[in-house]
Design an enzyme around this catalytic site. Structure first.
Site, PDB file in Angstrom:
ATOM      1  N   ILE A 198     -81.199  15.966  10.651  1.00  0.00           N
ATOM      2  CA  ILE A 198     -80.342  15.449  11.716  1.00  0.00           C
ATOM      3  C   ILE A 198     -80.150  16.495  12.806  1.00  0.00           C
ATOM      4  O   ILE A 198     -80.248  16.207  14.000  1.00  0.00           O
ATOM      5  CB  ILE A 198     -78.979  14.996  11.145  1.00  0.00           C
ATOM      6  CG1 ILE A 198     -79.163  13.786  10.232  1.00  0.00           C
ATOM      7  CG2 ILE A 198     -77.996  14.690  12.269  1.00  0.00           C
ATOM      8  CD1 ILE A 198     -77.893  13.356   9.505  1.00  0.00           C
TER       9      ILE A 198
ATOM     10  N   THR B 253     -67.738  29.990  18.910  1.00  0.00           N
ATOM     11  CA  THR B 253     -68.447  30.430  20.109  1.00  0.00           C
ATOM     12  C   THR B 253     -67.529  30.404  21.327  1.00  0.00           C
ATOM     13  O   THR B 253     -67.552  31.304  22.166  1.00  0.00           O
ATOM     14  CB  THR B 253     -69.665  29.518  20.364  1.00  0.00           C
ATOM     15  OG1 THR B 253     -70.552  29.611  19.242  1.00  0.00           O
ATOM     16  CG2 THR B 253     -70.401  29.928  21.620  1.00  0.00           C
TER      17      THR B 253
ATOM     18  N   ASP C  63     -70.058  18.117  14.513  1.00  0.00           N
ATOM     19  CA  ASP C  63     -68.960  17.546  13.726  1.00  0.00           C
ATOM     20  C   ASP C  63     -67.941  16.799  14.575  1.00  0.00           C
ATOM     21  O   ASP C  63     -67.049  16.150  14.040  1.00  0.00           O
ATOM     22  CB  ASP C  63     -68.224  18.647  12.949  1.00  0.00           C
ATOM     23  CG  ASP C  63     -69.082  19.277  11.874  1.00  0.00           C
ATOM     24  OD1 ASP C  63     -70.177  18.740  11.604  1.00  0.00           O
ATOM     25  OD2 ASP C  63     -68.668  20.305  11.306  1.00  0.00           O
TER      26      ASP C  63
ATOM     27  N   MET D  69     -72.800  16.154   7.460  1.00  0.00           N
ATOM     28  CA  MET D  69     -72.097  17.301   8.028  1.00  0.00           C
ATOM     29  C   MET D  69     -70.613  16.977   8.214  1.00  0.00           C
ATOM     30  O   MET D  69     -70.243  15.823   8.301  1.00  0.00           O
ATOM     31  CB  MET D  69     -72.707  17.704   9.368  1.00  0.00           C
ATOM     32  CG  MET D  69     -74.128  18.221   9.270  1.00  0.00           C
ATOM     33  SD  MET D  69     -75.305  16.875   9.183  1.00  0.00           S
ATOM     34  CE  MET D  69     -75.277  16.271  10.841  1.00  0.00           C
TER      35      MET D  69
ATOM     36  N   GLY E 174     -72.843  34.810  14.861  1.00  0.00           N
ATOM     37  CA  GLY E 174     -72.358  36.182  14.987  1.00  0.00           C
ATOM     38  C   GLY E 174     -72.882  36.829  16.253  1.00  0.00           C
ATOM     39  O   GLY E 174     -73.368  36.167  17.166  1.00  0.00           O
TER      40      GLY E 174
ATOM     41  N   GLY F  28     -75.249  26.845  15.176  1.00  0.00           N
ATOM     42  CA  GLY F  28     -76.376  26.134  14.589  1.00  0.00           C
ATOM     43  C   GLY F  28     -76.999  25.177  15.582  1.00  0.00           C
ATOM     44  O   GLY F  28     -76.510  24.987  16.694  1.00  0.00           O
TER      45      GLY F  28
END
Length: 529
Positions: free
Chosen positions: A454, A273, A301, A344, A246, A181
């Protein structure tokens, strides 16, 4: 002149004793092993199993620290191109900031070297992994290797440019890919990787569009990169190259690397990843391809093991203040107002915890690592009732992964294989409204989810510096001949880690850590169990 690297190693044995418990938990890769309970007059062993051998450490043996250090060195050894190509010979580095005007304009990286430049990192330089000596397993936040909490130095490799390199800049084709993301700072890292590659003398630099997907999708083409292209991209959020989750099979990605002639790949992403990057590294070694695979940890995070923090985290905490302050104003401006902010944090509650601490406006902070009850005499809703009665309003901050046991489970997963969580924020909002209606007390509940606002914003100054140095050190690591590694901060210094050591599981908030205790002190919340 050294022709072989002095490579580093890290342990695949991690033993922790938490808050007076004497159970040692060992982890290796993605598997967890049996715990061994230390009891009085009982010999204490730790066992590490791998495909080829079993390492057994007896903590009652006076020489166990030597065994542990040897095991740690073996674990944290940085994979190097000479592992696959022992005949590889190094050459003097083309990275020198003393004179940056090429002697011959047509030869990349041909720099003046009349004077010795002392700006290189020695291969024997190390960074201390842990800096606090905990004298007892019961000490807050204690991370002990053995039941006696003995001090054993653990060192990791210092990051930075080496005096000798293993790739000729004119023969390098470097690629950058951003996966997962969005996260503040992606463009900053891309920019600095490109700039540093050009300083080494690399002319062929490309971006792979939309994550790993870009290696297989025929409709997606490489994005040529240069300093001119990336000069101002850090002024915007998002990723110049695009992101996606993916991707194709590892073998297909390596096929694409071969076809494109790519021999340096910089992968920006989180745990999943990085697991993919390590698999690509393994496949390249298997095929005997001289390709350097370097990871740059990207997770908003802050849940990557062994590192102080990952890029985007500081920005996320700063931007979260806007949402929290809005919720605070809404709650305190309404009669019996309750503001709920979801932030998050799938497995780790660092953003919620740090944001709550920074704001000073949160009454209840809920994170995945600390179970809680919503209902009942000691539940969150009961405490909300107390707050409404005592101070007239309340603000709740909840991490997205918190309280998932309260929601209906699904088997749905996203493209990265992550379980799709239920929306804990919406659930708490509905249950709060329902609860106060049932007890006949008015409550004005407002819910804010700033997640995508954010993720998409530009990196702040702190993250900008972090991204810049991470990007530079990623390139230094590649030219030094390392592969299958990632770069991060360790006790404020920059270090290289084998990817295998940072992807075994997410880094979590320790409920007995001083930082969580500080958060509880700030909010004043009780236990909700």
């Amino acid at each position: 002149m050294d022709t072989l690297p002095h490579v580093i190693t890290t342990p695949k044995l991690t033993t922790t004793f938490r808050h007076g418990l004497t159970t040692s938990t060992l982890r290796y890769s993605n598997r967890r092993f049996r715990s061994f309970r230390a009891a009085k007059n009982v010999r204490v062993f730790s066992e590490l199993k791998s495909q080829n051998n079993t390492t057994r450490i007896d903590y009652t043996d006076p020489g166990w620290t030597t065994k542990f250090k040897e095991d740690f060195e073996a674990r944290f050894r940085l994979p190097h191109v000479t592992d696959t190509f022992p005949e590889s010979v190094s050459m003097p580095s083309t990275f020198c900031l003393k004179m940056r005007t090429p002697l011959t304009s047509g030869v990349p990286g041909n720099y003046q070297s009349d004077e010795e430049w002392n700006g290189y990192i020695n291969d024997n330089d190390r960074v201390l992994l842990k800096t606090i000596y905990h004298s007892s397993p019961t000490s807050a936040g204690a991370e002990c290797i053995d039941p006696g909490c003995n001090w054993v130095e653990q060192w990791v490799h210092r990051a930075g440019p080496r005096k000798n390199i293993y790739f000729k800049p004119e023969e390098v084709k470097a690629a950058i890919v951003t996966c997962g993301g969005l996260c503040p700072g992606l463009n900053d890292v891309i920019r600095q990787i490109v700039i540093t590659l050009e300083i080494y003398g690399v002319k062929k630099i490309v971006g792979i569009p939309f994550g790993y997907r870009g290696f297989s999708d025929k409709d997606l083409t490489e994005v040529p990169l240069s300093r001119k292209v990336v000069q101002n991209i850090h002024l915007s959020g998002g990723s110049l190259l695009g992101v996606s989750r993916g991707g194709p099979e590892v073998s297909d990605i390596v096929n694409s690397l071969e076809e494109r002639g790519i021999n340096m790949l910089f992968v920006l992403g989180g745990n999943g990843t990085h697991a993919g990057a390590n698999a690509i590294h393994d496949e390249c070694c298997k095929r005997k391809l001289k390709v350097s695979i370097i990871g740059v940890p990207k997770t908003i995070d802050n849940d990557i093991l062994l590192m102080d923090k990952t890029f985007g985290f500081d920005t996320a905490v700063e931007e979260a203040q806007r949402a929290i302050n809005s919720a605070y104003i809404e709650a305190h401006s309404a009669y019996h107002g309750i503001g709920i902010v979801k932030l998050m944090g799938r497995s780790s509650g660092f953003i919620a915890m740090q944001s709550s601490l920074a704001s000073g406006q949160i009454d209840i902070c809920l994170i995945p690592e600390v179970p809680f009850n919503l209902h009942g005499p000691h539940g969150v809703l009961s405490h909300l009732k107390y707050l409404i009665e005592s101070q007239g309003s309340a603000v709740v901050c909840v991490a997205e992964g918190a309280g998932q046991n309260l929601l209906k489970k699904t088997n749905a997963t996203d493209a990265s294989g992550n379980v799709i969580f239920g929306d804990i924020g919406v659930y708490i909002q509905k249950e709060t409204k329902k609860y106060f209606k049932e007890i006949g007390v008015h409550a004005d509940v407002k819910y804010i989810d700033p997640t995508y606002m954010i993720r998409a914003c530009r990196a702040n100054a702190s993250d900008g510096i972090l991204c810049t140095v991470l990007g530079q050190n990623a390139v230094h690591g590649a030219f030094a001949g390392f592969s299958g590694i990632t770069v991060g901060t360790c006790n404020t210094h920059y270090a290289y880690f084998p990817i295998t050591e940072v992807i075994s599981h997410p880094q979590l908030v320790d409920p007995n850590s001083r930082m969580w205790h500080r958060c509880l002190t700030s909010t004043g919340q009780p236990d909700f169990v």
